[in-house]
Design an enzyme around this catalytic site. Structure first.
Site, PDB file in Angstrom:
ATOM      1  N   ASP A   1     -67.101 -53.940 -45.898  1.00  0.00           N
ATOM      2  CA  ASP A   1     -66.849 -55.254 -46.479  1.00  0.00           C
ATOM      3  C   ASP A   1     -66.890 -56.278 -45.333  1.00  0.00           C
ATOM      4  O   ASP A   1     -65.916 -56.462 -44.623  1.00  0.00           O
ATOM      5  CB  ASP A   1     -65.491 -55.279 -47.187  1.00  0.00           C
ATOM      6  CG  ASP A   1     -65.198 -56.659 -47.749  1.00  0.00           C
ATOM      7  OD1 ASP A   1     -64.261 -56.777 -48.583  1.00  0.00           O
ATOM      8  OD2 ASP A   1     -65.861 -57.636 -47.361  1.00  0.00           O
TER       9      ASP A   1
ATOM     10  N   LYS B   1     -68.749 -65.718 -47.916  1.00  0.00           N
ATOM     11  CA  LYS B   1     -68.385 -66.747 -46.932  1.00  0.00           C
ATOM     12  C   LYS B   1     -69.607 -67.323 -46.191  1.00  0.00           C
ATOM     13  O   LYS B   1     -70.372 -68.078 -46.770  1.00  0.00           O
ATOM     14  CB  LYS B   1     -67.321 -66.184 -45.979  1.00  0.00           C
ATOM     15  CG  LYS B   1     -65.995 -65.827 -46.717  1.00  0.00           C
ATOM     16  CD  LYS B   1     -64.933 -65.354 -45.783  1.00  0.00           C
ATOM     17  CE  LYS B   1     -63.782 -64.722 -46.516  1.00  0.00           C
ATOM     18  NZ  LYS B   1     -62.814 -65.674 -47.069  1.00  0.00           N
TER      19      LYS B   1
ATOM     20  N   TYR C   1     -58.272 -56.412 -48.056  1.00  0.00           N
ATOM     21  CA  TYR C   1     -58.469 -57.197 -49.273  1.00  0.00           C
ATOM     22  C   TYR C   1     -59.960 -57.314 -49.516  1.00  0.00           C
ATOM     23  O   TYR C   1     -60.725 -57.636 -48.592  1.00  0.00           O
ATOM     24  CB  TYR C   1     -57.857 -58.589 -49.102  1.00  0.00           C
ATOM     25  CG  TYR C   1     -58.066 -59.526 -50.278  1.00  0.00           C
ATOM     26  CD1 TYR C   1     -58.930 -60.623 -50.166  1.00  0.00           C
ATOM     27  CD2 TYR C   1     -57.406 -59.331 -51.477  1.00  0.00           C
ATOM     28  CE1 TYR C   1     -59.117 -61.493 -51.244  1.00  0.00           C
ATOM     29  CE2 TYR C   1     -57.580 -60.195 -52.557  1.00  0.00           C
ATOM     30  CZ  TYR C   1     -58.454 -61.269 -52.427  1.00  0.00           C
ATOM     31  OH  TYR C   1     -58.641 -62.127 -53.493  1.00  0.00           O
TER      32      TYR C   1
HETATM   33  P1  KE4 Z   1     -64.031 -64.195 -52.505  1.00  0.00           P
HETATM   34  O1  KE4 Z   1     -64.064 -63.625 -53.888  1.00  0.00           O
HETATM   35  O2  KE4 Z   1     -62.743 -64.938 -52.209  1.00  0.00           O
HETATM   36  O3  KE4 Z   1     -65.287 -65.012 -52.165  1.00  0.00           O
HETATM   37  O4  KE4 Z   1     -64.106 -62.990 -51.451  1.00  0.00           O
HETATM   38  C1  KE4 Z   1     -63.129 -61.974 -51.543  1.00  0.00           C
HETATM   39  C2  KE4 Z   1     -63.004 -61.282 -50.193  1.00  0.00           C
HETATM   40  C3  KE4 Z   1     -63.607 -60.053 -50.011  1.00  0.00           C
HETATM   41  N1  KE4 Z   1     -63.534 -59.404 -48.834  1.00  0.00           N
HETATM   42  C4  KE4 Z   1     -62.869 -59.957 -47.773  1.00  0.00           C
HETATM   43  C5  KE4 Z   1     -62.815 -59.200 -46.477  1.00  0.00           C
HETATM   44  C6  KE4 Z   1     -62.247 -61.223 -47.907  1.00  0.00           C
HETATM   45  O5  KE4 Z   1     -61.595 -61.745 -46.837  1.00  0.00           O
HETATM   46  C7  KE4 Z   1     -62.314 -61.907 -49.126  1.00  0.00           C
HETATM   47  C8  KE4 Z   1     -61.658 -63.254 -49.352  1.00  0.00           C
HETATM   48  N2  KE4 Z   1     -60.851 -63.745 -48.282  1.00  0.00           N
HETATM   49  C9  KE4 Z   1     -59.744 -64.623 -48.666  1.00  0.00           C
HETATM   50  C10 KE4 Z   1     -58.962 -65.032 -47.417  1.00  0.00           C
HETATM   51  N3  KE4 Z   1     -58.658 -63.961 -46.568  1.00  0.00           N
HETATM   52  C11 KE4 Z   1     -60.257 -65.798 -49.409  1.00  0.00           C
HETATM   53  C12 KE4 Z   1     -59.281 -66.922 -49.604  1.00  0.00           C
HETATM   54  C13 KE4 Z   1     -58.877 -67.035 -51.042  1.00  0.00           C
HETATM   55  O6  KE4 Z   1     -58.646 -65.983 -51.676  1.00  0.00           O
HETATM   56  O7  KE4 Z   1     -58.778 -68.196 -51.492  1.00  0.00           O
END
Ligand code: KE4
Length: 420
Positions: free
Chosen positions: A239, A267, A144
């Site tokens: 990523d 994060k 993701y």
């Molecule tokens: P954000 O757009 O949520 O800041 O980041 C996206 C993203 C990109 N790459 C990786 C490896 C990620 O894990 C994420 C976002 N992680 C999720 C939980 N696994 C965020 C939680 C949510 O979507 O509310």
């Protein structure tokens, strides 16, 4: 535990916010029931609106490696706020954070700040295409990278949890140049490059996956990625939104001794405030506007409050490295939980799988018993342990967790597993 106020808060939120939440990952879709509303966090603890206290292993899905309301972060953001929230003009804070990021991750020679991991992934893909003049991008099923249209294909995290790994609303035109392969499948990678090598702009992956639950890359998978991308003039994009500054001060790439062409961050780099970033080789980054022609912009990119939070967090991690402590606690937790179910872990990132076989890719991850995970989640919550609300997520240890906390968690897990 009673959750009356959470129930009322959720009912009200559902009238105004789709699903009552601002991100589906928080909706408890993967565990049933409805989300707990949080009043505040303190160190390793969350306190909900009914006054229940939980030991937190979600840590806002990764950013809070230092725990909630860390004094150094609170002080930095409070001070920054007194100087004004945002100017729409450059500040030295942005340069300071850029400098620290490039020091901690040497593959990043230049970096651009944005406001989410999604925005960072989207921009990195656009840059890879702009730099190479090619259109095809490879991603891996179950990984993701945020809700980027072109990458919302077989996406992990809450896309999988809620059963829409490929979302409606994404036109075929957005994903026709996205090649989805199987994680850890070297043969598949070789075939893709054999067939499309000169059309591939880049390969993006989670170097240690959190969004299928925790999945570790095979060594030959990583080495093939680096050699095939180099051989065919495609960019390797790490990523590290979840793994950056989490698995080591220099992220997964430090642990794996890898040098990606671009890295995506989020994060921890924002210390809990909205920061994403993408960076890498200077010759590539110099293609980003206004230095180059690849467009990307943002009103709150490099926001002073967010920069202050990120800077304080990374400085704390640099000044008082917590990785040996996190590894010790992680090993203790893994040893204790492994007697019941398979734990897959790297450092402070871990997942307990309700799955008979090793989870090495999306297909094996999806064989997990998500119903049993849901029962376990609630049994732990009722015992004051707050886990990520999906089998397809990683849990996180924080620097403020102690051996005593781990012992409490193992005792709760033993009871919870007996109860479900
Ligand atoms: P954000 O757009 O949520 O800041 O980041 C996206 C993203 C990109 N790459 C990786 C490896 C990620 O894990 C994420 C976002 N992680 C999720 C939980 N696994 C965020 C939680 C949510 O979507 O509310």
């Amino acid at each position: 535990m009673q959750h009356t106020n959470s129930i009322n808060a959720f009912a009200k939120a559902c009238q105004l916010i789709p699903g009552g939440v601002n991100s589906p990952a928080r909706a408890f879709g993967g565990v049933g029931g409805q989300p707990i509303f949080i009043a505040r966090g303190e160190g390793p603890y969350l306190f909900d609106v009914d006054g229940n206290r939980y030991l937190d292993y979600c840590g806002s899905w990764g950013p809070l490696i230092l725990g909630h309301a860390h004094p150094r972060v609170v002080q930095a953001v409070t001070q920054a706020m007194t100087r004004g929230a945002s100017f729409g003009a450059p500040t030295e804070l942005e340069t300071q954070l850029a400098e620290l990021v490039t020091q901690l991750m040497p593959s990043i020679e230049m970096v651009r700040m944005v406001t989410s991991g999604t925005e960072a992934s989207m921009s990195a893909i656009r840059l890879a295409r702009g730099f190479t003049g090619r259109d095809v991008v490879i991603k891996f099923a179950g990984c993701y990278h945020g809700h980027v249209d072109s990458l919302l294909v077989s996406a992990g995290s809450s896309a999988t949890t809620l059963g829409v790994p490929t979302s409606p609303g994404v036109p075929k035109g957005c994903t026709k140049d996205t090649l989805v392969l199987r994680y850890n499948d070297v043969a598949g990678l070789e075939e893709a490059f054999k067939a499309h090598g000169d059309k591939i702009a880049g390969v993006i992956l989670e170097p240690v996956v959190g969004n299928m639950g925790l999945v570790v890359p095979a060594k030959e998978f990583l080495s093939s990625l680096r050699s095939l991308t180099q051989q065919h003039g495609a960019l390797l994009i790490y990523d590290e939104v979840m793994t950056g500054f989490r698995l080591a001060l220099g992220g997964a790439q430090q642990l794996q001794n890898m040098k990606p062409d671009l890295t995506v961050l989020g994060k921890i780099v924002g210390g809990g405030l909205p920061v994403g970033a993408y960076g890498g080789r200077a010759d590539i980054m110099k293609k980003v506007m206004p230095a180059g022609p690849v467009f990307q912009a943002g009103t709150l990119s490099g926001n002073p409050l967010a920069m202050a939070a990120g800077l304080a967090t990374l400085q704390e991690l640099r000044d008082r490295p917590t990785y040996a402590h996190l590894e010790k606690l992680g090993a203790m937790l893994e040893a204790g939980l492994n007697v019941h179910h398979r734990v897959q872990r790297v450092g402070s990132m871990w997942t307990m799988f309700f799955n008979a076989e090793p989870v090495v890719d999306y297909d094996t991850a999806k064989k997990s018993d998500t119903a049993k995970f849901g029962r376990f989640f609630w049994a732990m919550l009722e015992r004051g342990i707050y886990l990520p609300c999906s089998q397809f997520e990683a849990a996180f240890l924080m620097s403020v967790h102690t051996e005593e906390h781990v012992k409490q968690t193992l005792a709760a897990a033993k009871e919870a597993l007996a109860a479900i």
